[in-house]
Scaffold this active site. Structure first.
Site, PDB file in Angstrom:
ATOM      1  N   TYR A   1      28.296  -7.267 -17.339  1.00  0.00           N
ATOM      2  CA  TYR A   1      27.461  -8.079 -16.447  1.00  0.00           C
ATOM      3  C   TYR A   1      28.307  -8.731 -15.365  1.00  0.00           C
ATOM      4  O   TYR A   1      29.545  -8.699 -15.419  1.00  0.00           O
ATOM      5  CB  TYR A   1      26.695  -9.128 -17.258  1.00  0.00           C
ATOM      6  CG  TYR A   1      27.521 -10.316 -17.691  1.00  0.00           C
ATOM      7  CD1 TYR A   1      28.448 -10.206 -18.726  1.00  0.00           C
ATOM      8  CD2 TYR A   1      27.400 -11.550 -17.057  1.00  0.00           C
ATOM      9  CE1 TYR A   1      29.213 -11.292 -19.116  1.00  0.00           C
ATOM     10  CE2 TYR A   1      28.162 -12.640 -17.443  1.00  0.00           C
ATOM     11  CZ  TYR A   1      29.068 -12.510 -18.473  1.00  0.00           C
ATOM     12  OH  TYR A   1      29.834 -13.576 -18.851  1.00  0.00           O
TER      13      TYR A   1
ATOM     14  N   LYS B   1      34.157  -7.676 -18.409  1.00  0.00           N
ATOM     15  CA  LYS B   1      33.113  -8.712 -18.448  1.00  0.00           C
ATOM     16  C   LYS B   1      31.962  -8.179 -19.301  1.00  0.00           C
ATOM     17  O   LYS B   1      30.934  -7.703 -18.794  1.00  0.00           O
ATOM     18  CB  LYS B   1      32.671  -9.094 -17.029  1.00  0.00           C
ATOM     19  CG  LYS B   1      32.002 -10.469 -16.979  1.00  0.00           C
ATOM     20  CD  LYS B   1      31.988 -11.029 -15.588  1.00  0.00           C
ATOM     21  CE  LYS B   1      31.068 -12.229 -15.433  1.00  0.00           C
ATOM     22  NZ  LYS B   1      31.437 -13.413 -16.197  1.00  0.00           N
TER      23      LYS B   1
ATOM     24  N   GLU C   1      41.559 -19.149 -21.780  1.00  0.00           N
ATOM     25  CA  GLU C   1      40.544 -19.451 -20.763  1.00  0.00           C
ATOM     26  C   GLU C   1      39.425 -20.239 -21.415  1.00  0.00           C
ATOM     27  O   GLU C   1      39.415 -20.435 -22.631  1.00  0.00           O
ATOM     28  CB  GLU C   1      40.004 -18.168 -20.127  1.00  0.00           C
ATOM     29  CG  GLU C   1      39.299 -17.246 -21.116  1.00  0.00           C
ATOM     30  CD  GLU C   1      38.721 -15.986 -20.465  1.00  0.00           C
ATOM     31  OE1 GLU C   1      38.596 -15.928 -19.228  1.00  0.00           O
ATOM     32  OE2 GLU C   1      38.396 -15.056 -21.222  1.00  0.00           O
TER      33      GLU C   1
ATOM     34  N   LEU D   1      39.773 -13.168 -18.556  1.00  0.00           N
ATOM     35  CA  LEU D   1      39.000 -12.444 -17.547  1.00  0.00           C
ATOM     36  C   LEU D   1      39.604 -12.713 -16.160  1.00  0.00           C
ATOM     37  O   LEU D   1      40.022 -13.842 -15.878  1.00  0.00           O
ATOM     38  CB  LEU D   1      37.546 -12.937 -17.572  1.00  0.00           C
ATOM     39  CG  LEU D   1      36.613 -12.301 -16.541  1.00  0.00           C
ATOM     40  CD1 LEU D   1      36.274 -10.853 -16.939  1.00  0.00           C
ATOM     41  CD2 LEU D   1      35.332 -13.102 -16.375  1.00  0.00           C
TER      42      LEU D   1
HETATM   43  C1  LIG Z   1      35.124 -15.897 -20.147  1.00  0.00           C
HETATM   44  C2  LIG Z   1      35.104 -16.211 -18.683  1.00  0.00           C
HETATM   45  N1  LIG Z   1      36.265 -16.429 -18.035  1.00  0.00           N
HETATM   46  C3  LIG Z   1      36.293 -16.746 -16.719  1.00  0.00           C
HETATM   47  C4  LIG Z   1      35.120 -16.858 -15.982  1.00  0.00           C
HETATM   48  C5  LIG Z   1      35.190 -17.214 -14.527  1.00  0.00           C
HETATM   49  O1  LIG Z   1      34.971 -16.076 -13.734  1.00  0.00           O
HETATM   50  P1  LIG Z   1      34.329 -16.156 -12.295  1.00  0.00           P
HETATM   51  O2  LIG Z   1      35.176 -17.062 -11.468  1.00  0.00           O
HETATM   52  O3  LIG Z   1      34.365 -14.753 -11.816  1.00  0.00           O
HETATM   53  O4  LIG Z   1      32.938 -16.684 -12.464  1.00  0.00           O
HETATM   54  C6  LIG Z   1      33.894 -16.613 -16.600  1.00  0.00           C
HETATM   55  C7  LIG Z   1      32.651 -16.713 -15.846  1.00  0.00           C
HETATM   56  O5  LIG Z   1      31.570 -16.685 -16.361  1.00  0.00           O
HETATM   57  C8  LIG Z   1      33.880 -16.277 -17.980  1.00  0.00           C
HETATM   58  O6  LIG Z   1      32.724 -16.032 -18.623  1.00  0.00           O
END
Ligand SMILES: Cc1ncc(COP(=O)(O)O)c(C=O)c1O
Length: 287
Positions: free
Chosen positions: A35, A148, A180, A204
């Site tokens: 997603y 993701k 994270e 991520l």
């Molecule tokens: C596990 C995880 N890490 C980091 C992020 C941050 O990513 P982004 O800046 O692309 O929203 C998200 C965003 O939902 C996430 O689910």
């Protein structure tokens, strides 16, 4: 029907009530899918190209052939947003391996399910305007967190554990390392330098994190893309989390103890402001 009740599903735009997912969709039964969440400001998507690039990497990571491909998808998303997305909203996109008789084995001829829709959000507040208290949770997720994946149960449980403890977000730790948040990246400021754990098995590649890293050189902020230890995080001058929907938020507490001086620090504030300027430039001025 209000425009934000529309769904793009497998090439068609229908009312949300009409959108159908088979009960044997592999997304529903196995979380066999990926997603993206894209923030829309002033009716325009921010960093859409970066999100679609990551979607392409995630699809490759699970051996899913995206149809349409990301170039066509970008056009479809743009057209959908123009007609159906509220000015302040988020676009949720999901791609699964589609319906097939329930079996762990991949179907011989998968028919992926691809859908996206927009949901209204409140207009963004002050940059770095809301602070965050973290609860550390042992990282028991798999080691392909750069994908993701829709399989978010560990993240959901961690987030709810954090809320139950009076915190706002969970941060995944394993041994000495901080990975994270449950839905965010974490970064630290030490001796004026930004430490940004890189995408990998347990992190991520956040689009917001990536945007900050890109902005740093022209702000004269040195960046170290390397793992972060819990000891470093606790002693950091500033600690921040980033995500598409939160942008940049200063961390003020960790397991109930103050961190980063318990307030939003100057580097975090500056980064949040410059990110917002970039958002405004891309979504408002460059229209
Ligand atoms: C596990 C995880 N890490 C980091 C992020 C941050 O990513 P982004 O800046 O692309 O929203 C998200 C965003 O939902 C996430 O689910």
């Amino acid at each position: 029907m209000s425009p934000d009740k529309r769904v793009w599903i497998n090439g068609e735009v229908v009312g949300r009530d009409e959108a159908r997912i088979d009960i044997e969709d592999r997304g529903f039964q196995f979380a066999d899918g990926i997603y993206e969440v894209v923030r829309i400001y002033h009716g325009r998507p921010f960093a859409l190209a970066a999100h679609l690039q990551r979607l392409g990497r995630s699809a490759e990571g699970i051996g899913l052939a995206l149809r349409p491909d990301v170039t066509v998808l970008a056009r479809e998303i743009e057209a959908f947003i123009t007609r159906h997305a509220p000015a302040d909203s988020m676009l949720y996109l999901q791609a699964t391996r589609g319906p097939a008789p329930r079996n762990h084995q991949f179907p011989a001829q998968p028919a992926p399910t691809l859908l996206f829709y927009a949901k209204p959000l409140p207009p963004p507040g002050e940059p770095a305007g809301s602070t965050v208290r973290l609860l550390s949770v042992k990282d028991e997720r798999w080691s392909r967190c750069w994908i993701k994946s829709m399989a978010l149960l560990a993240n959901v449980l961690a987030k709810n554990q954090a809320l139950a403890a009076g915190a706002d977000e969970a941060v995944f730790v394993d041994g000495p390392l901080v990975h994270e948040g449950s839905a965010s990246n974490i970064l630290a400021v030490r001796e004026g330098r930004l430490i940004a754990p890189p995408a990998g098995p347990r992190v991520l590649g956040g689009i917001t994190r990536g945007a900050l890293v890109e902005l740093c050189p022209r702000l004269g902020i040195e960046v170290a893309e390397r793992p972060l230890t819990e000891q470093e995080a606790l002693a950091a001058e500033e600690l921040l989390i980033t995500s598409t929907t939160r942008e940049v938020a200063p961390v003020v507490a960790w397991d109930g103890r103050p961190v980063g001086g318990g307030v939003c620090g100057p580097v975090t504030r500056r980064l949040a402001q410059v990110l917002r300027e970039r958002i405004e430039h891309e979504c408002r001025e460059a229209r």
